[in-house]
Structures are given as C-alpha cells and as structure tokens.
Design a protein around this motif. Structure first.
Motif, PDB file in Angstrom:
ATOM      1  N   GLU A 243       0.831  -1.199   0.000  1.00  0.00           N
ATOM      2  CA  GLU A 243       0.000   0.000   0.000  1.00  0.00           C
ATOM      3  C   GLU A 243       0.866   1.251   0.000  1.00  0.00           C
ATOM      4  O   GLU A 243       0.602   2.193  -0.731  1.00  0.00           O
ATOM      5  CB  GLU A 243      -0.918   0.037   1.218  1.00  0.00           C
ATOM      6  CG  GLU A 243      -1.783   1.297   1.189  1.00  0.00           C
ATOM      7  CD  GLU A 243      -2.753   1.390   2.349  1.00  0.00           C
ATOM      8  OE1 GLU A 243      -3.198   0.346   2.852  1.00  0.00           O
ATOM      9  OE2 GLU A 243      -3.061   2.526   2.751  1.00  0.00           O
ATOM     10  N   ASN A 256       3.764  14.240   6.725  1.00  0.00           N
ATOM     11  CA  ASN A 256       2.673  15.195   6.548  1.00  0.00           C
ATOM     12  C   ASN A 256       1.317  14.545   6.789  1.00  0.00           C
ATOM     13  O   ASN A 256       0.463  15.101   7.479  1.00  0.00           O
ATOM     14  CB  ASN A 256       2.726  15.802   5.143  1.00  0.00           C
ATOM     15  CG  ASN A 256       1.618  16.830   4.930  1.00  0.00           C
ATOM     16  OD1 ASN A 256       1.533  17.816   5.644  1.00  0.00           O
ATOM     17  ND2 ASN A 256       0.743  16.562   3.986  1.00  0.00           N
ATOM     18  N   ARG A 257       1.119  13.344   6.258  1.00  0.00           N
ATOM     19  CA  ARG A 257      -0.180  12.693   6.397  1.00  0.00           C
ATOM     20  C   ARG A 257      -0.451  12.253   7.819  1.00  0.00           C
ATOM     21  O   ARG A 257      -1.574  12.360   8.312  1.00  0.00           O
ATOM     22  CB  ARG A 257      -0.263  11.454   5.491  1.00  0.00           C
ATOM     23  CG  ARG A 257      -0.580  11.778   4.058  1.00  0.00           C
ATOM     24  CD  ARG A 257      -1.023  10.532   3.339  1.00  0.00           C
ATOM     25  NE  ARG A 257      -2.228   9.958   3.917  1.00  0.00           N
ATOM     26  CZ  ARG A 257      -2.654   8.728   3.675  1.00  0.00           C
ATOM     27  NH1 ARG A 257      -1.975   7.929   2.896  1.00  0.00           N
ATOM     28  NH2 ARG A 257      -3.768   8.278   4.222  1.00  0.00           N
TER      29      ARG A 257
ATOM     30  N   VAL B 200      -7.299  15.391   4.598  1.00  0.00           N
ATOM     31  CA  VAL B 200      -6.572  15.713   5.827  1.00  0.00           C
ATOM     32  C   VAL B 200      -5.985  17.132   5.745  1.00  0.00           C
ATOM     33  O   VAL B 200      -6.002  17.879   6.733  1.00  0.00           O
ATOM     34  CB  VAL B 200      -5.516  14.623   6.129  1.00  0.00           C
ATOM     35  CG1 VAL B 200      -4.389  14.621   5.104  1.00  0.00           C
ATOM     36  CG2 VAL B 200      -4.989  14.759   7.538  1.00  0.00           C
ATOM     37  N   ASP B 201      -5.525  17.534   4.558  1.00  0.00           N
ATOM     38  CA  ASP B 201      -4.968  18.887   4.426  1.00  0.00           C
ATOM     39  C   ASP B 201      -6.060  19.961   4.491  1.00  0.00           C
ATOM     40  O   ASP B 201      -5.779  21.108   4.835  1.00  0.00           O
ATOM     41  CB  ASP B 201      -4.197  19.021   3.102  1.00  0.00           C
ATOM     42  CG  ASP B 201      -2.859  18.289   3.132  1.00  0.00           C
ATOM     43  OD1 ASP B 201      -2.320  18.082   4.232  1.00  0.00           O
ATOM     44  OD2 ASP B 201      -2.364  17.921   2.054  1.00  0.00           O
ATOM     45  N   GLY B 220      -7.517  11.348   7.558  1.00  0.00           N
ATOM     46  CA  GLY B 220      -8.438  11.706   6.488  1.00  0.00           C
ATOM     47  C   GLY B 220      -8.004  11.149   5.156  1.00  0.00           C
ATOM     48  O   GLY B 220      -7.023  10.408   5.067  1.00  0.00           O
ATOM     49  N   ALA B 222      -6.515  11.529   1.319  1.00  0.00           N
ATOM     50  CA  ALA B 222      -5.361  12.299   0.851  1.00  0.00           C
ATOM     51  C   ALA B 222      -5.173  12.118  -0.644  1.00  0.00           C
ATOM     52  O   ALA B 222      -5.434  11.039  -1.174  1.00  0.00           O
ATOM     53  CB  ALA B 222      -4.096  11.857   1.590  1.00  0.00           C
ATOM     54  N   GLU B 243      -4.658   9.348  -3.226  1.00  0.00           N
ATOM     55  CA  GLU B 243      -3.779   8.368  -2.589  1.00  0.00           C
ATOM     56  C   GLU B 243      -4.576   7.397  -1.727  1.00  0.00           C
ATOM     57  O   GLU B 243      -4.370   6.204  -1.763  1.00  0.00           O
ATOM     58  CB  GLU B 243      -2.721   9.042  -1.720  1.00  0.00           C
ATOM     59  CG  GLU B 243      -1.829   7.993  -1.065  1.00  0.00           C
ATOM     60  CD  GLU B 243      -0.711   8.555  -0.207  1.00  0.00           C
ATOM     61  OE1 GLU B 243      -0.251   9.669  -0.480  1.00  0.00           O
ATOM     62  OE2 GLU B 243      -0.312   7.872   0.749  1.00  0.00           O
ATOM     63  N   PHE B 244      -5.489   7.932  -0.948  1.00  0.00           N
ATOM     64  CA  PHE B 244      -6.259   7.067  -0.058  1.00  0.00           C
ATOM     65  C   PHE B 244      -7.627   7.677   0.176  1.00  0.00           C
ATOM     66  O   PHE B 244      -7.735   8.842   0.538  1.00  0.00           O
ATOM     67  CB  PHE B 244      -5.533   6.890   1.278  1.00  0.00           C
ATOM     68  CG  PHE B 244      -6.183   5.857   2.159  1.00  0.00           C
ATOM     69  CD1 PHE B 244      -6.024   4.506   1.902  1.00  0.00           C
ATOM     70  CD2 PHE B 244      -6.998   6.238   3.227  1.00  0.00           C
ATOM     71  CE1 PHE B 244      -6.648   3.543   2.689  1.00  0.00           C
ATOM     72  CE2 PHE B 244      -7.623   5.285   4.021  1.00  0.00           C
ATOM     73  CZ  PHE B 244      -7.439   3.939   3.749  1.00  0.00           C
TER      74      PHE B 244
END
Lengths: 341, 341
Positions: A243, A256-257, B200-201, B220, B222, B243-244
């Motif tokens: 992943e 960051n995430r 998330v950002d 969250g 992303a 991404e997710f």
C-alpha cells in the motif's frame, strides 16, 4: 534478561501498557532512566554537545529559538538508526525464518521458489530472487492472515529467534545511546516518532516495550488490508499488495499525512532518510538533522557508501553543507548495545 | 465510580497552540468550559445517560470494564457528525468557490467544463459532471500547489465564505453537543481522533482551533504529494491523484495504520461509517458505537436513507442489533449550533 535499576520505568514505557504487561520481549530500553545522567553512553564531545545545545535552546524559557511543546516533534528512522540492520534487515530475517517454518511443515515446498533459495541459506541465491522474489516472500509471510495473527507471529519470533552474530534476541540489538536520546528528548517535552521503511504491523508488537514509543507514534510501510467480519468479530486481513512504501521521498509525505506538523529533529542512517532530513531541516526555525554513521566494525558494523543494506552516500555528502550532525559510532558512543554495558 | 471531570478551556483547545494564536477562525468550541455541566446541551435522557454510563464504567477505578488511559481511543467522523454537511459537503463548497475564483480571474474559462457547470450554479449540472468532473475539480482546486499554499487558501476561505442557509462561516456549523462530548471524553482521559472521508490537508488548518483536536489526531483522505526542494526550502506539492479514500472499509484500515490501537468509542452518521462502527464494537471488551441521526429539519436538516449526501441506511438498520446508540438530533439535543445558544 537483566533487571536494571530504574525508577521511571513507567515513563519510559510510555505509561502503563497492556502490551508491556502481556509481552515477554526483553526491554533493555529501561536502562535509560531519569535518575541517570542524560546521554550517559555518549562520550563528552561535539556530538553530545550539539544535541544538548539544541535541546536547551529550543526548550529554554525566553530562548529566541523556543519551540512550544506541541511543536516538539522528532522523527527517527528505525533500521540502522535505533537498532542494527546487519547482516539483513531484521524484518527480512523474520520473513526468511517464516519461510523456513512453512517449508518445515510442508516438505513439498522445498523444491520450489522462493522456498528453495531461502532454504539454501545462500545469500547470493536469496539476493538472486530479485524484487519479485522478495514480494513473493512478503506475500507468503506477511499476508493472508489477520493483523492480530501476524502480530502474534512477530511476538513469537522475537521470543525465540537469535541474531546470528550475537546469539541474542533481535530486540537486544538496539542502540543504548539512541535509547538515551529518545528518553532525553521525551524528558524535555519532545514527542518521539518512528518513521521507518519497515512494516508498521511488524514494529507495533515490540516498539512500545523496547523504545517507549506508543503504537500511534509509529509510521511505517504497509501492505493493503481488507476489512471483514468473521463469526461476529471484525478483522483486518493482510493482502499481498504494497500500500505504501515509507522510504526516501515517501517519508516526508507520510510525516505530513500522519503527523501534520513539521518535525524539528530527524535522525536517520541511510540515503532512505535523505528526504526526511531535508524535510525537517530545510525549513525556517530551529531544526536538527542527525545521521548515525556505522563506523564500528568491532562492536557493530562499519559500512556506508558501498553497502547494499542501509547505504549511506548522498546523505553523507550533503551533511556538511546542511549542518547535519554525523554521529561516529566508534568515536561518539561509549556503548553500542545495552548488553555491552 | 468516578466523578466525571469537566474540560478546562485550555484542555479543550488541546493546549496552547501556535495555530490558535495565529488564526482568525471563530472558535465557538470554547463555549464548553470547565464552569459548565458536562454535556449541558444534551437533554437528560437515554442518549446522554448511555454516554455517561459508558464513560463511568470504563474509567472508574476498580470497574470490571476499566480501560487504561492509553487505550482510551475514540474516533469521530467529521462531516455530518461534528459539523453539518448540507446542502453539500463543506469541502466541496470550498472547491466550488475556488473554481469560481479561478474563472473570475480568467474569463476564458467560463465556457469550458467543469467551470461552465460550476458557474451555472445548477446543482443538477454540477452533479452531471460525474466522478470524472469531480476529480477534475479536485485536481484544479486541491493539486498543483504546495501543502502550505493549500492550507493558506483553506484559511482564507473559512474567513470569508458564508454558508448559504445560515449566512455564517462554515466553522460556525459545528454541533455544540458534540463539542461537549469531545471535551467530556478528553476530560476523562480519552484521546479524540477524527477519522473522516474529508481531506486531511483541508481539515488541519481549522480542526485544532474548532474541535481541540491536534493535527496528529486527524486521519483523512489524501491526494498524492511529491517532495521537492525549491530555492533551498523543502516542499510537498499536491498531485491530482487520489492516494487514499478514507471512507467505508477504508476507515478501519486507516485506524489500524495511523493509530494501531482498537478504538473503544466510535461516532458516525452515515453508511460511510459502518465499518468503523463495526471495527470498534465487534471486538471483545467494553465498546461504544454512536450514530448521529439527522432528524431536525428545522434547526439543521432531516435525512437518512434516501439522502445522496451522508446517506444512512445500512448502519441505521444494524444499530439495534449491535447496540449502537442512535442519537435523535431533534429529541436529544437542546441546542444544535453554538450560535443558537
């Protein structure tokens, strides 16, 4: 296992912990306690001084470089930074042992790959499996089971497996000076995170006991997982697909995430940590970058530019210009492993 | 049994915060203060009682269901659970406003999609853009800039944008009873996380001020990001690729990856929270699942099974068997929004 004298075991373990009380993993980590001089295993010298000076100027009330407690984020690579990574990453040693265990209960596997190469014990044959072979090994040893089942296997392995050179549990091969550094930073209000290329599910069963870092402060690589309900119980089943590969430029992305704040302190030991060091230090404000340089073939290993595992080349070349502290394991550390104390 | 303690203002805001001191986002969150009764905006009744009973039996010393502080993990969906999500998710409102702002400075865009549909203001036309159109909107409004630049845009938007129905900043549309619940849980040693399908950002610039939840406790969705060094400064540039997607079965996966502990308490409001509720409650030990049911068309909105946004169908059907608390917004809450107090 030794019974060290420690008054602050509770602090070191990150609070009382279910994990700690139900696991039997050696926790030499507890040797670093608040009663002792901070960084006692570091020689008095520029490396130790640089660390202490940074902590003092970022935590001293009234210091122009004061960092508020909630911003005191520190990130540590794991393999080669907090524990050794030779002759192979310990997570790979776990995977190879699992392959051997699977072959032992099913003799039909011995003739087919990747079992054949792994059973040969020949590093060249294992290396020749290449990326596909490694993914196959991951699929066979890390996937197809629930996260809980996987963590049980990791715990069992840590109890029984012995490192080939030192004949000790792998968790004994943690760096005493780094345990002290983690404890010293925490004692000064810094939050310590692991940001490792290793698998997060592989690290969680032991990291809290050994480093005092709780599960929610471990950022790692992950294979995919699938949610399912089995007999009325919710489970996550691990799948044989990567992943996220938390290495190199993936580390700043993950920081960051997962954390959402800029670290003020980063420590690594290889080019896989280069971008994390850059992300931490090439920003305004007080910042600290640190590289553990493996220079001690006698007590640990000596390797850098030409190593296949934990290769340190570009990051070492950049260090002087960036002002990163390069820790010379041989010169700067009185002790490498807790059991050598 | 423990006497539940109240949140102090400082605790509520998650400690002193750089963010809080440099932002101008309305923080009604502070209305829940130590002087007030916990859960003051909840009517005395089964919902409030169930929450208090759970907290008391999991935190009371000697209680058979005692949960050690480090295991007191609670997870909250955001859209529709902590703040409103109508007539569109607020993050989508932000994206649409950004599209309008881009078109305003470049009149040539008005004739091409997705600008054309967005500028029409017609919900049907916007919906007709479909998934590709939405991805295009995300690409145009969330990508191509650094994470820092994006967060500046979010802050600016929150300062100026007004919700179409209430003519107030979007951050005013948080649920007072949920702010009190967050504060009550934290005052009793629970760690509160957001686990949201939102970006998330997008959340980080305001969540700490408004909910008292720090950046490292926000999980969250992303989009991908790319590390780069620009003029000696490290940056993450946001890319137009998902991404997710932290929704549905993705939530348990993310909880495992980010937190690594099983939550003991989960709150959601839609089928996108079903697996998070299952993951939290279909496990041994004391567990609490809660659904915010939007039943109040007058003070907020009323919707569930047939809604396109925040659809609540399967989770509502499962709730009785699973023992999840279904909060009836109209019946259980004295106040919905802080500004109505």
């Amino acid at each position: 296992m030794a019974t060290p004298s420690f008054a602050t075991r509770r602090e070191f373990l990150g609070g009382s912990s279910l994990l700690a009380s139900t696991m039997a993993i050696p926790a030499f980590a507890t040797r670093a306690s608040a009663e002792e001089t901070p960084l006692a295993s570091w020689h008095d010298g520029p490396a130790r001084n640089a660390i202490v000076a940074f902590v003092e100027r970022t935590t001293g009330q009234g210091s122009p470089d004061f960092v508020p407690p909630e911003e005191r984020i520190t990130v540590f690579d794991n393999d080669g930074t907090l524990w050794s990574e030779q002759p192979v990453y310990f997570q790979l040693a776990f995977a190879l042992d699992r392959i051997r265990a699977l072959a032992a209960v099913n003799s039909g596997l011995a003739g087919i790959e990747p079992y054949k190469s792994v059973l040969s014990g020949d590093p060249a044959a294992i290396a020749a499996l290449g990326e596909m072979g490694l993914l196959q090994i991951v699929a066979l040893t890390h996937a197809g089971m629930t996260t809980e089942q996987f963590q049980v296997q990791v715990k069992e392995w840590l109890k029984t497996a012995r490192h080939p050179r030192f004949d000790r549990p792998y968790t004994d091969l943690v760096f005493q000076p780094m345990l002290e550094l983690l404890a010293y930073l925490r004692a000064n209000g810094f939050k310590t995170y692991i940001v490792s290329g290793g698998g997060v599910d592989f690290m969680r069963p032991w990291v809290e006991t050994v480093y005092g870092i709780p599960p929610e402060q471990i950022v790692g690589s992950a294979i995919q997982a699938q949610f399912e309900i089995d007999g009325g119980k919710a489970e996550l089943r691990k799948l044989p697909e990567i992943e996220f590969n938390n290495d190199g430029p993936g580390k700043p992305v993950a920081i960051n995430r997962f954390i959402g704040r800029l670290p003020v302190f980063a420590a690594g030991n290889s080019d896989g940590d280069l971008e994390m060091l850059q992300w931490t230090t090439l920003r305004p404000g007080p910042r600290f970058g640190m590289i553990v340089h493996h220079t001690d073939a006698e007590r640990e290993w000596a390797y850098d530019r030409d190593s296949k595992m934990g290769r340190l080349d570009r990051a070492l070349a950049e260090a002087p210009d960036r002002g990163w502290l390069v820790v010379d394991m041989q010169q700067d550390w009185k002790t490498v492993y807790p059991f050598q104390m």
